[in-house]
Design a protein around this motif. Structure first.
Motif, PDB file in Angstrom:
ATOM      1  N   SER A   1    -103.702 -41.593  -8.447  1.00 32.13           N
ATOM      2  CA  SER A   1    -104.247 -40.482  -7.737  1.00 32.13           C
ATOM      3  C   SER A   1    -104.929 -39.271  -8.347  1.00 32.13           C
ATOM      4  CB  SER A   1    -103.238 -39.790  -6.670  1.00 32.13           C
ATOM      5  OG  SER A   1    -102.093 -39.486  -7.498  1.00 32.13           O
ATOM      6  N   GLN A   2    -104.604 -39.186  -9.587  1.00 30.38           N
ATOM      7  CA  GLN A   2    -105.292 -37.960 -10.737  1.00 30.38           C
ATOM      8  C   GLN A   2    -104.461 -36.868 -10.100  1.00 30.38           C
ATOM      9  OE1 GLN A   2    -109.740 -38.192 -11.454  1.00 30.38           O
ATOM     10  NE2 GLN A   2    -109.883 -39.950 -10.028  1.00 30.38           N
ATOM     11  N   GLN A   3    -103.424 -37.001  -9.941  1.00 32.39           N
ATOM     12  CA  GLN A   3    -102.575 -35.672  -9.431  1.00 32.39           C
ATOM     13  C   GLN A   3    -101.581 -35.362 -10.697  1.00 32.39           C
ATOM     14  OE1 GLN A   3    -100.924 -35.744  -5.547  1.00 32.39           O
ATOM     15  NE2 GLN A   3     -99.880 -33.989  -6.104  1.00 32.39           N
ATOM     16  N   THR A   4    -101.595 -33.982 -11.001  1.00 33.63           N
ATOM     17  CA  THR A   4    -100.527 -33.553 -12.103  1.00 33.63           C
ATOM     18  C   THR A   4     -99.873 -32.381 -11.558  1.00 33.63           C
ATOM     19  OG1 THR A   4    -102.297 -34.484 -13.732  1.00 33.63           O
ATOM     20  CG2 THR A   4    -100.534 -32.997 -14.738  1.00 33.63           C
ATOM     21  N   ASP A   5     -98.579 -32.518 -12.065  1.00 31.46           N
ATOM     22  CA  ASP A   5     -97.813 -31.292 -11.605  1.00 31.46           C
ATOM     23  C   ASP A   5     -97.064 -30.893 -12.676  1.00 31.46           C
ATOM     24  OD1 ASP A   5     -98.113 -31.210  -8.643  1.00 31.46           O
ATOM     25  OD2 ASP A   5     -97.133 -33.237  -8.618  1.00 31.46           O
ATOM     26  N   LEU A   6     -97.159 -29.161 -12.896  1.00 32.27           N
ATOM     27  CA  LEU A   6     -96.561 -28.887 -14.084  1.00 32.27           C
ATOM     28  C   LEU A   6     -95.517 -27.865 -13.415  1.00 32.27           C
ATOM     29  CD1 LEU A   6     -99.421 -28.000 -16.573  1.00 32.27           C
ATOM     30  CD2 LEU A   6     -97.219 -29.341 -17.031  1.00 32.27           C
ATOM     31  N   LYS A   7     -94.161 -28.037 -13.421  1.00 33.72           N
ATOM     32  CA  LYS A   7     -93.257 -27.276 -12.954  1.00 33.72           C
ATOM     33  C   LYS A   7     -92.512 -26.303 -13.621  1.00 33.72           C
ATOM     34  CE  LYS A   7     -92.245 -30.185  -8.911  1.00 33.72           C
ATOM     35  NZ  LYS A   7     -91.710 -31.031  -8.260  1.00 33.72           N
ATOM     36  N   ALA A   8     -91.957 -25.390 -13.402  1.00 35.38           N
ATOM     37  CA  ALA A   8     -91.287 -24.269 -14.356  1.00 35.38           C
ATOM     38  C   ALA A   8     -91.958 -24.016 -15.549  1.00 35.38           C
ATOM     39  CB  ALA A   8     -89.864 -24.885 -14.617  1.00 35.38           C
ATOM     40  N   VAL A   9     -93.232 -23.752 -15.171  1.00 38.87           N
ATOM     41  CA  VAL A   9     -94.203 -23.339 -16.433  1.00 38.87           C
ATOM     42  C   VAL A   9     -93.692 -22.029 -16.883  1.00 38.87           C
ATOM     43  CG1 VAL A   9     -96.741 -22.812 -17.216  1.00 38.87           C
ATOM     44  CG2 VAL A   9     -96.069 -24.652 -15.719  1.00 38.87           C
ATOM     45  N   LYS A  10     -93.542 -21.741 -18.181  1.00 34.39           N
ATOM     46  CA  LYS A  10     -93.249 -20.477 -18.814  1.00 34.39           C
ATOM     47  C   LYS A  10     -94.183 -20.292 -20.106  1.00 34.39           C
ATOM     48  CE  LYS A  10     -89.400 -17.140 -19.717  1.00 34.39           C
ATOM     49  NZ  LYS A  10     -90.071 -16.227 -18.741  1.00 34.39           N
ATOM     50  N   LEU A  11     -94.760 -18.950 -20.144  1.00 29.53           N
ATOM     51  CA  LEU A  11     -95.593 -18.785 -21.270  1.00 29.53           C
ATOM     52  C   LEU A  11     -95.232 -17.616 -21.933  1.00 29.53           C
ATOM     53  CD1 LEU A  11     -98.099 -19.175 -23.216  1.00 29.53           C
ATOM     54  CD2 LEU A  11     -99.676 -18.219 -21.678  1.00 29.53           C
TER      55      LEU A  11
END
Length: 503
Positions: free
Chosen positions: A150-160
């Motif tokens: 489905s070409q779906q990407t999830d990035l959770k709890a991203v911290k930079l």
């Protein structure tokens, strides 16, 4: 046949590969390659430890790369994983944008190609880059899941977390702390950042951003941003920005901004805009279309503001003296100022329309209420009309037009004052209430010129002025005459309790 093959492991020590292309004067080398593995069993994790050096002549660069992980390859079930991944590289170069860089990648990667699902748990990426006096240190952590179908990407709890050191930056460096959840759907061309929190110096920014038409030439975005209250003076000091001198050095200590917005790469519309500046609150909306040649539209309401606090401090001296706030310029300087060319080109580029309402305004000591200003400007044709305000129990109304489309600036004004109480006005303006009464005035004038002085010389039109119930305070001329006559005639003058003023 593959199942019958058993490999107890692979060991490669100090391998070197050299490539030279004399026709292009290009040389590449892979040196000190060391590779060690555990037994290679399909479907079972295998530890891999690898390192090598690589260098090139064009561009001139060299790097050391190391990899340590456990690899699992299950061809039958199409499952693959890299667990406890540790990938590190150090780069040195004279030709690349950075002279020195270090990168590290850690995490656990799992891929199931039957379900088209990929995940990286405990993803951690750190980077250090340096060029001359500029350095960047950054660390990114997140949890990643992706559906390739489905070409779906999830990035959770991203911290930079990042620190940028650069002598050209205000204050010499910048620290950034960002957290968010990111979801992207390439099939639907959407991207969303939810729970966004950015800390930059003393700024705390929270919001949500949604992007549509992500892969197109004209992506569109919308969202909400909130900038928590901050001290602008303190922030300016931190980033080594000198603020202009102001009469009140306690201003700019409270700034807060929130807005809903939408836009594209060439426009922005700040809706439901709320700005707090010290004790003043501004609300409304502002839109800018076409960043190359901005067209601005706005509808803003300001509850109240004491503009004198933000103006340059007045010269020391008596408030009643005009010299205290406006030092007299020498005749030559005054003539030069009047002869300076007006900014016709700037006026021609102004493209704006909108409405500004101010509840209460104090400026130059004077006070007014219910100020209303409408602006329409395009291609050098600028109109400020209608304008109105209540001041000192009276009312101001006015229309002002500027025409910068020709070689000179044409100015037309149509203004009036009705029922203005002169005493309180003069008291606020000069510090003394020398005259009281009700003033009425109107003027309808026009002029043109390339300088202010030329416009003054060409002014023509009509105006009128009336002053009712007026009095000159500080002296009663009639009483003084009566007292003088009594003294000359030897009579006793009867003292009066009449006001010391001349009607």
């Amino acid at each position: 046949a593959l199942a019958a093959i058993s490999i107890a492991g692979v060991q490669l020590t100090n391998a070197n590969i050299l490539w030279s292309d004399a026709s292009k004067s290009e040389n590449y080398s892979l040196e000190n390659l060391n590779l060690n593995t555990d037994p290679l069993v399909p479907g079972e994790p295998t530890a891999i430890d690898m390192s090598f050096d690589i260098s090139s002549s064009k561009p001139q660069a060299k790097a050391h790369i190391s990899l340590n992980t456990k690899v699992m390859v299950d061809l039958k079930n199409q499952q693959y994983s890299l667990s406890a991944l540790q990938f590190n590289t150090n780069i040195e170069s004279k030709d690349l944008p950075v002279s020195q860089a270090e990168f590290a990648l850690n995490g656990d990667l799992n891929a199931d190609m039957l379900t088209q699902l990929v995940s990286i748990k405990g993803l951690s990426f750190t980077a250090h880059a340096q060029k001359d006096e500029q350095t960047v240190d950054a660390k990114l952590t997140a949890e990643l899941t992706a559906n390739l179908a489905s070409q779906q990407t999830d990035l959770k709890a991203v911290k930079l977390i990042a620190e940028v050191v650069d002598p050209n930056l205000p204050g010499g460096k910048t620290n950034i702390d960002l957290t968010a959840n990111i979801a992207a759907n390439l099939e639907q061309q959407t991207l969303s950042l939810s729970g966004l929190i950015v800390e930059l110096h003393d700024l705390l920014i929270k919001g949500d951003i949604n992007v549509n038409k992500l892969m197109s030439d004209k992506p569109a975005f919308a969202g909400k941003l909130d900038i928590a209250p901050f001290n602008l003076r303190q922030l300016a000091k931190q980033i080594a920005v000198e603020l202009p001198a102001m009469a009140d050095d306690t201003t700019l200590e409270l700034v807060q901004i929130s807005t809903n917005f939408e836009g594209t790469t060439n426009s922005i519309n700040a809706k439901s805009l709320d700005v707090t500046l010290d004790q003043s609150k501004l609300s409304g909306n502002v839109a800018i279309n076409n960043f190359e040649k901005p067209a601005i539209s706005f509808k803003l309401a300001l509850d109240e503001i004491d503009a004198d606090r933000y103006l340059p401090p007045a010269e020391q001296g008596d408030k009643s003296s005009l010299k205290a706030t406006s030092p007299a310029a020498p005749p030559a300087a005054a003539a030069a100022a009047g002869a300076s060319q007006l900014p016709l080109e700037t006026l021609r580029q102004l493209n704006a329309n909108g409405v500004l309402d101010i509840g209460k305004l104090k400026i130059s000591g004077t006070r007014s209420e219910n100020i209303h200003i409408e602006l329409n400007a395009a291609n050098g044709d600028i109109k400020l009309k209608p304008m109105s305000a209540n001041l000192y129990q009276g009312q101001y109304k006015g229309n002002v037009s500027l025409d910068a489309r020709g070689k000179t600036l044409k100015v037309a004004i149509d203004e009036s004052l009705k029922g203005v109480q002169a005493g309180p006005l003069l008291l606020d303006l000069t510090g003394e209430e020398k005259i009281t009464g009700v003033a009425n005035a109107s003027a309808k004038l026009s002029g043109n010129g390339a300088t202010v002085e030329q416009i003054k010389q060409t002014l023509s039109g009509s105006g009128d002025f009336s002053f009712t119930d007026g009095a000159l305070k500080g002296i009663n001329i009639a009483e003084s005459i009566r007292k003088a006559k009594a003294t000359l005639s030897g009579q006793k003058f009867a003292e009066s309790d009449a006001p010391v003023q001349t009607d």
